[in-house]
Design an enzyme around this catalytic site. Structure first.
Site, PDB file in Angstrom:
ATOM      1  N   GLU A   1      33.925  43.776  32.320  1.00 39.22           N
ATOM      2  CA  GLU A   1      34.660  44.243  33.492  1.00 39.22           C
ATOM      3  C   GLU A   1      34.278  43.444  34.740  1.00 39.22           C
ATOM      4  O   GLU A   1      35.142  43.125  35.566  1.00 39.22           O
ATOM      5  CB  GLU A   1      34.403  45.740  33.702  1.00 39.22           C
TER       6      GLU A   1
ATOM      7  N   GLU B   1      33.713  50.201  24.172  1.00 35.39           N
ATOM      8  CA  GLU B   1      33.374  51.578  24.510  1.00 35.39           C
ATOM      9  C   GLU B   1      33.904  52.589  23.493  1.00 35.39           C
ATOM     10  O   GLU B   1      33.228  53.581  23.175  1.00 35.39           O
ATOM     11  CB  GLU B   1      33.905  51.929  25.908  1.00 35.39           C
TER      12      GLU B   1
END
Length: 258
Positions: free
Chosen positions: A112, A132
């Site tokens: 990210e 995730e």
């Protein structure tokens, strides 16, 4: 300190210094990164920033799930982080270029932070992923919303819904990485990019980044018509005249940043 911060020759160097944890980010590291970005924003002399991780294994493995103060998924989501992971993945208030020096794995929040950078230089062995969902979590700090906007949605969904990894070369092919180099050439490539940025007028660089970041949701015609303060400042600057004069005189411009 979990983050090393240094300013050299108008360049801010931000290094997550937790190599024993693959430069994973815990609460202390997250807070320190936000402090650093705020300090960078307040320094008008800086020309660019370089974000990297210590060592040669990882840029960042993302959130430190082994941390003693690690939050649950719901607690993590409930804590406001308007600037995204590491204070950078969704940040829109920083007007100088951010170079991600990707020296290894960039997983979860690490990826990210890469997505939130302006220029990405990665070693050949770098790996990127948003894994995730494989541990029952979600890429909440930019992954879910940035990746489908930066690459074709079907390709983005393939990575988001499987958590699988992409290589540095795959990331470059999709436009997520600017340059792929060997480990031996990484620092030289970063320095070369810094030199190229410094060759440009500071206010022009800031106005370009500001325009790109602030108008992405607009029709190109509407975006082009905006008269933002950053754009006006660049066009009315002394450097605007200096650049043209230097070109006519066949010399390198001397930028004042004004």
């Amino acid at each position: 300190m979990p983050v090393d911060f240094e300013i050299r020759d108008q360049v801010a160097w931000v290094t997550i210094n937790r190599p024993d944890r693959m430069n994973a980010v815990d609460a202390e590291t997250e807070d320190r990164l936000e402090e650093i970005w705020l300090e960078i924003e307040g320094n008008a002399d800086l020309r660019c920033a370089v974000l990297t991780g210590a060592g040669d294994r990882a840029f960042s493995a993302g959130a430190d799930m082994k941390s003693s103060n690690a939050a649950s998924g719901l607690e993590y989501w409930g804590h406001a982080r308007p600037n995204g992971f590491g204070g950078i993945s969704l940040r829109d208030s920083l007007n100088i270029p951010v170079i991600a020096r990707v020296n290894g794995f960039a997983m979860g929040g690490g990826f990210e932070m890469v997505l939130g950078s302006d220029i990405v230089i990665a070693v050949e062995t770098a790996k990127f992923a948003l894994p995730e969902s494989r541990v029952g979590r979600l890429p909440l700090d930019g992954g879910m919303v940035l990746l489908p906007r930066l690459i074709p949605q079907k390709i983005a969904m393939g990575y988001l819904l499987t958590g699988r990894r992409m290589s540095a070369f795959e990331a470059k092919e999709m436009g997520l990485v600017s340059e792929v180099v060997s480990a031996d050439d990484l620092d030289a490539a970063v320095e070369r990019t810094i030199t190229d940025i410094k060759a440009c007028a500071p206010l022009s660089v800031k106005a370009i980044k500001h325009t790109v970041k602030k108008t992405a949701q607009l029709h190109p015609r509407d975006a082009q018509a905006l008269r933002t303060p950053a754009l006006v400042a660049a066009l009315q600057s002394k450097d605007s005249d200096e650049g043209v004069q230097a070109f006519l005189e066949k010399r390198d411009p001397v930028w004042s940043g004004t």
